[in-house]
Write an enzyme that holds these catalytic residues in place. Structure first.
Site, PDB file in Angstrom:
ATOM      1  N   ASN A   1       0.811  -1.219   0.040  1.00  0.00           N
ATOM      2  CA  ASN A   1       0.048   0.048   0.137  1.00  0.00           C
ATOM      3  C   ASN A   1       0.853   1.392   0.228  1.00  0.00           C
ATOM      4  O   ASN A   1       0.338   2.501   0.206  1.00  0.00           O
ATOM      5  CB  ASN A   1      -0.968  -0.013   1.179  1.00  0.00           C
ATOM      6  CG  ASN A   1      -1.619  -1.479   1.247  1.00  0.00           C
ATOM      7  OD1 ASN A   1      -1.649  -2.090   2.234  1.00  0.00           O
ATOM      8  ND2 ASN A   1      -2.515  -1.379   0.134  1.00  0.00           N
TER       9      ASN A   1
ATOM     10  N   VAL B   1       1.022   6.984  -0.520  1.00  0.00           N
ATOM     11  CA  VAL B   1       0.334   6.010   0.432  1.00  0.00           C
ATOM     12  C   VAL B   1      -1.109   5.793  -0.086  1.00  0.00           C
ATOM     13  O   VAL B   1      -1.759   6.768  -0.313  1.00  0.00           O
ATOM     14  CB  VAL B   1       0.406   6.544   1.886  1.00  0.00           C
ATOM     15  CG1 VAL B   1      -0.591   5.542   2.993  1.00  0.00           C
ATOM     16  CG2 VAL B   1       1.766   6.865   2.461  1.00  0.00           C
ATOM     17  N   CYS B   2      -1.542   4.311  -0.048  1.00  0.00           N
ATOM     18  CA  CYS B   2      -2.977   4.135  -0.447  1.00  0.00           C
ATOM     19  C   CYS B   2      -3.701   3.961   0.962  1.00  0.00           C
ATOM     20  O   CYS B   2      -3.723   2.666   1.459  1.00  0.00           O
ATOM     21  CB  CYS B   2      -2.792   2.940  -1.319  1.00  0.00           C
ATOM     22  SG  CYS B   2      -4.502   2.445  -1.736  1.00  0.00           S
ATOM     23  N   LEU B   3      -4.202   4.878   1.206  1.00  0.00           N
ATOM     24  CA  LEU B   3      -5.209   4.815   2.353  1.00  0.00           C
ATOM     25  C   LEU B   3      -6.291   5.411   2.241  1.00  0.00           C
ATOM     26  O   LEU B   3      -6.605   6.677   1.734  1.00  0.00           O
ATOM     27  CB  LEU B   3      -4.601   5.371   3.667  1.00  0.00           C
ATOM     28  CG  LEU B   3      -5.034   5.145   4.912  1.00  0.00           C
ATOM     29  CD1 LEU B   3      -5.424   3.675   5.561  1.00  0.00           C
ATOM     30  CD2 LEU B   3      -4.226   6.003   6.191  1.00  0.00           C
TER      31      LEU B   3
END
Length: 183
Positions: free
Chosen positions: A103, A110-112
């Site tokens: 992620n 950042v993949c959030l």
């Protein structure tokens, strides 16, 4: 109602007369909200915040040192840039530590979900910190930025764990070199 209009009129008159009340610097909505968020922070023991400039609360670093999971004993630094649109717009968060993670890509993006489509103004800096910490406890291969790491995690957890350990010790995964990030 009349008092409101008389106050507006009085302020206009002071500004046109060169009064100092109108020229005093006011804190922006973003600055007021970030001040509130910081005052109410409840950091997990694995996290710490660093304000390199105590007068600039809109730019700071977060250090996460997971104490369990694949990334145990690692040290990961994130930079936060809070824009003037906060809390209506999420802060910009980048991982400054190159990490082998499904992620987080190699450029530090950042993949959030709460930093993108699921952001809501009621969310706080504390929400983001807990979200980032959770990424290290439970990497999500279903929504990857680093597709190769996600694929390895889905197909071979043991190899994924070995790659994480190798990258945190400082070493190559394929043709990519990772700096040591053990604390």
């Amino acid at each position: 109602m009349i008092k409101l209009f008389s106050l507006k009129q009085q302020k206009k008159e002071e500004e046109s007369a060169g009064g100092t009340k109108g020229s005093s610097k006011k804190a922006s909505a973003a600055q007021l909200r970030i001040q509130k968020d910081i005052n109410e922070l409840n950091l997990p023991k694995t996290c710490e915040i660093d304000f390199s400039d105590q007068d600039d609360l809109l730019n700071f670093k977060l250090v996460i040192c997971p104490d369990e999971g694949f990334y145990k004993a690692g040290k990961f630094v994130f930079s936060f840039k809070v824009g003037q649109g906060y809390p209506h717009d999420p802060p910009k968060v980048k991982c400054e530590t190159m990490v082998y993670h499904p992620n987080i890509d190699l450029e530090g993006n950042v993949c959030l979900n709460i930093l993108r489509e699921d952001w809501k103004p009621v969310l706080t800096i504390n929400s983001i910190i807990y979200g980032l910490q959770y990424l290290f406890l439970e990497p999500n291969p279903e929504d990857p930025l680093n597709k190769e790491a996600a694929e390895v995690l889905q197909n071979n957890r043991r190899l994924f764990e070995q790659n994480v350990q190798r990258s945190m010790r400082g070493g190559y995964i394929g043709s990519t070199y990772f700096e040591r990030c053990l604390k």
